[in-house]
Design an enzyme around this catalytic site. Structure first.
Site, PDB file in Angstrom:
ATOM      1  N   HIS A 182       0.821  -1.276   0.147  1.00  0.00           N
ATOM      2  CA  HIS A 182      -0.047  -0.164  -0.034  1.00  0.00           C
ATOM      3  C   HIS A 182       0.922   1.336   0.039  1.00  0.00           C
ATOM      4  O   HIS A 182       0.578   2.389  -0.225  1.00  0.00           O
ATOM      5  CB  HIS A 182      -0.757  -0.026   1.279  1.00  0.00           C
ATOM      6  N   ASP A 208     -10.763  -6.100 -19.519  1.00  0.00           N
ATOM      7  CA  ASP A 208     -10.789  -7.160 -20.308  1.00  0.00           C
ATOM      8  C   ASP A 208      -9.596  -7.300 -21.059  1.00  0.00           C
ATOM      9  O   ASP A 208      -9.097  -6.422 -21.573  1.00  0.00           O
ATOM     10  CB  ASP A 208     -12.132  -6.841 -21.333  1.00  0.00           C
TER      11      ASP A 208
END
Length: 437
Positions: free
Chosen positions: A169, A385
């Site tokens: 993070h 995608d």
């Protein structure tokens, strides 16, 4: 549950002209110094045999990942954090020539009942099942140099594959990771069509740190505080996903995000009664929700949406537990969350108000219940995608409560939870009963 087929390292196809590239960490990054790594996984329908997957899918993903890392080369590097503080101490993400990202290729080897359909479903699963699809971060070469990203592609013969990510993070918030994965998917889809106009992709990173203004000296102060902090963090188990399509009838002009956060919070408060976690003096008990606000468009001046790194600022909402559990708890929570977010974004000091005292606030909340919200309905995870269709399922694995825009429903949300089994049973009961009413 998985068998490792291959472990490799993926580097950018072309080394950069300089031998070393340092990307300094800002105060936005250093807030997360002692935070655990983040984990997420995408599932894709792709019914092929293992040999077909290894011969066609894997080489294409490796090639497109290398091309992506040419733009996102800092992800190949290492965090350089000083072990002691001094006035000139700095923390940075360092990229050296030939640095690389760890990529694991694995095959699911568990029982069919615990396979692709089970793991990519909405019902409760043991968190360890999902963590088997996500790699650990590799160890660093030295005590103060550590890798920041690792990736695992897991093949489910005849069904599909998953891609699991683990990242520090300290170097990337949710939007940066979303942009990176979206870029990889776009490049892979373009390469399948023999296209090479990668520079037109809108999620390519912006690295200029000069756009982050630090008038209060928070970067140096946060580094000093972070080096003094040692946190013990445990992981819960049992993620499940619920979908909601919410209409604001009781509370007009309140966003779906606020409605969902308020409802989840009240359900969690009521579930603790079921678990017999009663507290004698309820009227004095406070609970806190932390919502991370993306500041990119809200800074003065704004910074690009493709800024690489962390650029979120926390908004804290503190509520009375007994009121949360009361008949009007949901309305109470929604009003307070809405007002807190509005005030954090629209006050005279700007969206960073209070950030300089965040570590004092964390210290003051010790021993009290705190939970946060991971993910964002504004990030379209299901648009990722790779050229094989949109994901069947997206899952945040490392956080107790996460949300994402629904895959199939316009305006709907997917909510993910990770609790212990007892907590999950109690929460689910309260959650579903509230929806029926």
């Amino acid at each position: 549950m998985v068998t490792v087929l291959e472990k490799c390292r993926i580097s950018p196809p072309q080394d950069h002209s300089v031998a070393e590239n340092l990307l300094p960490l800002t105060f936005f990054d250093l807030v997360w110094q002692n935070w655990p790594s983040l984990s997420r996984v995408y599932f894709y329908d792709f019914p092929c045999s293992t040999s077909e997957l290894r011969q066609t899918l894997v080489p294409r993903l490796k090639k497109s990942l290398a091309s992506t890392l040419e733009h996102y080369f800092p992800f190949c590097g290492n965090l350089i954090i000083p072990t002691t503080f001094s006035d000139n101490a700095t923390a940075a993400l360092r990229y050296l020539k030939n640095d690389s990202v760890s990529l694991t290729i694995a095959e699911f080897s568990g029982t069919s009942s615990a396979g692709f359909e089970h793991l990519s479903a909405d019902h409760a699963r043991d968190v360890n099942e999902l963590f088997s699809l996500i790699p650990e971060l590799p160890p660093g070469d030295t005590d103060h140099a550590s890798p920041v990203l690792s990736i695992q592609v897991t093949l489910f013969p005849g069904q599909g594959f998953s891609i699991g990510f683990r990242n520090s993070h300290l170097v990337a918030d949710g939007r940066t990771m979303f942009n990176f994965i979206a870029t990889w998917a776009s490049i892979n889809a373009k390469q399948l069509k023999s296209e090479d106009d990668f520079d037109t992709i809108k999620t390519l990173p912006f690295y200029d740190r000069s756009v982050i203004k630090d008038a209060k000296g928070m970067t140096s102060n946060f580094l000093k505080i972070g080096l003094q902090i040692a946190q013990q963090i445990s992981k819960a188990s049992g993620p499940a996903t619920h979908e909601l399509d919410l209409v604001q009838e009781t509370l007009p002009y309140v966003s779906t995000f606020v409605v969902v956060c308020a409802y989840v919070w009240t359900c969690m408060a009521k579930a603790s009664i079921v678990l017999a976690n009663e507290i004698d003096d309820e009227n004095e008990v406070l609970e806190h929700m932390i919502i991370a606000i993306d500041t990119r468009a809200r800074l003065d001046p704004p910074i690009p949406s493709n800024y690489f790194g962390n650029a979120v600022s926390p908004c804290k909402i503190t509520l009375n537990l007994s009121r949360l559990r009361g008949q009007e708890g949901f309305v109470y929570a929604a009003k307070e969350i809405k007002e807190a977010l509005h005030e954090q974004i629209n006050n005279d000091e700007g969206v960073l108000r209070g950030l300089d005292t965040i570590f004092d606030d964390i210290e003051a909340m010790k021993g009290q219940k705190i939970f946060g919200v991971a993910g964002s309905p504004k990030l379209d995870y299901y648009s990722t995608d790779f050229g094989f269709g949109k994901p069947k399922k997206y899952e945040v694995v490392s956080e107790k409560f996460s949300l994402a825009a629904s895959r199939d429903s316009s305006g709907g949300l997917e909510l993910g939870f990770a609790f212990s089994k007892n907590e999950m049973d109690a929460f689910t009961s309260v959650f579903t009963q509230g929806l029926i009413k």
